[in-house]
Design a protein around this motif. Structure first.
Motif, PDB file in Angstrom:
ATOM      1  N   ALA A   7       0.835  -1.209   0.000  1.00 43.85           N
ATOM      2  CA  ALA A   7       0.000   0.000   0.000  1.00 43.85           C
ATOM      3  C   ALA A   7       0.866   1.254   0.000  1.00 43.85           C
ATOM      4  O   ALA A   7       0.567   2.223  -0.709  1.00 43.85           O
ATOM      5  N   LEU A   8       1.930   1.238   0.765  1.00 40.27           N
ATOM      6  CA  LEU A   8       2.835   2.394   0.785  1.00 40.27           C
ATOM      7  C   LEU A   8       3.498   2.601  -0.578  1.00 40.27           C
ATOM      8  O   LEU A   8       3.667   3.738  -1.024  1.00 40.27           O
ATOM      9  N   ALA A  24       3.796   5.491  -5.768  1.00 36.57           N
ATOM     10  CA  ALA A  24       3.632   5.441  -7.224  1.00 36.57           C
ATOM     11  C   ALA A  24       2.585   6.444  -7.691  1.00 36.57           C
ATOM     12  O   ALA A  24       2.760   7.106  -8.725  1.00 36.57           O
ATOM     13  N   CYS A  25       1.511   6.584  -6.936  1.00 35.41           N
ATOM     14  CA  CYS A  25       0.464   7.530  -7.305  1.00 35.41           C
ATOM     15  C   CYS A  25       0.966   8.964  -7.266  1.00 35.41           C
ATOM     16  O   CYS A  25       0.575   9.789  -8.097  1.00 35.41           O
ATOM     17  N   LYS A  26       1.844   9.271  -6.325  1.00 29.59           N
ATOM     18  CA  LYS A  26       2.443  10.611  -6.279  1.00 29.59           C
ATOM     19  C   LYS A  26       3.238  10.881  -7.543  1.00 29.59           C
ATOM     20  O   LYS A  26       3.138  11.955  -8.140  1.00 29.59           O
ATOM     21  N   VAL A  27       4.012   9.900  -7.964  1.00 29.41           N
ATOM     22  CA  VAL A  27       4.805  10.039  -9.192  1.00 29.41           C
ATOM     23  C   VAL A  27       3.889  10.175 -10.400  1.00 29.41           C
ATOM     24  O   VAL A  27       4.117  11.015 -11.285  1.00 29.41           O
ATOM     25  N   LEU A  28       2.841   9.368 -10.452  1.00 27.02           N
ATOM     26  CA  LEU A  28       1.904   9.426 -11.574  1.00 27.02           C
ATOM     27  C   LEU A  28       1.197  10.776 -11.644  1.00 27.02           C
ATOM     28  O   LEU A  28       0.978  11.318 -12.730  1.00 27.02           O
ATOM     29  N   LYS A  34       1.314  13.872 -14.608  1.00 24.85           N
ATOM     30  CA  LYS A  34       0.036  14.276 -15.204  1.00 24.85           C
ATOM     31  C   LYS A  34      -0.702  13.105 -15.865  1.00 24.85           C
ATOM     32  O   LYS A  34      -1.338  13.248 -16.901  1.00 24.85           O
ATOM     33  N   CYS A  35      -0.617  11.955 -15.231  1.00 23.79           N
ATOM     34  CA  CYS A  35      -1.337  10.770 -15.702  1.00 23.79           C
ATOM     35  C   CYS A  35      -2.835  10.968 -15.444  1.00 23.79           C
ATOM     36  O   CYS A  35      -3.235  11.788 -14.624  1.00 23.79           O
ATOM     37  N   GLU A  36      -3.648  10.213 -16.125  1.00 23.32           N
ATOM     38  CA  GLU A  36      -5.109  10.288 -15.985  1.00 23.32           C
ATOM     39  C   GLU A  36      -5.507  10.089 -14.518  1.00 23.32           C
ATOM     40  O   GLU A  36      -5.247   9.049 -13.926  1.00 23.32           O
ATOM     41  N   SER A  37      -6.163  11.093 -13.950  1.00 24.42           N
ATOM     42  CA  SER A  37      -6.476  11.056 -12.517  1.00 24.42           C
ATOM     43  C   SER A  37      -7.464   9.948 -12.157  1.00 24.42           C
ATOM     44  O   SER A  37      -7.389   9.391 -11.060  1.00 24.42           O
TER      45      SER A  37
END
Length: 85
Positions: free
Chosen positions: A14-15, A20-24, A28-31
């Motif tokens: 989970a961490l 990874a979500c912060k990097v994405l 500017k990846c699809e939210s």
């Protein structure tokens, strides 16, 4: 509550999902994809933790089954993120 290897590994996962979500987001990846990935990836550990506080064997198995389904969903979102570039 003593932590099982399953609880430890799912929390670590989970961490990693959160990182990874912060990097994405920075890329500017699809939210919508990021949000779904974040929800399912962190839900795995939450359901595993809930399983260890279950009210009986059937409840324990049900919670672990939900965690398994979340794993499958997380795999799907990862595939979409990877294949979409």
């Amino acid at each position: 509550m003593s932590e099982s290897p399953l609880m430890i590994k799912s929390k670590a996962f989970a961490l990693e999902v959160i990182r990874a979500c912060k990097v994405l987001r920075e890329a500017k990846c699809e939210s919508a994809l990021i949000n779904q990935f974040l929800r399912s990836g962190t839900s795995i550990g939450a359901n595993i933790r809930e399983a260890f506080c279950a009210h009986g064997k059937a409840d324990f198995v049900d919670k672990l089954h939900i965690a398994l389904k979340e794993c499958s969903e997380t795999e799907y979102w990862l595939e979409l993120l990877i294949e979409s570039g």
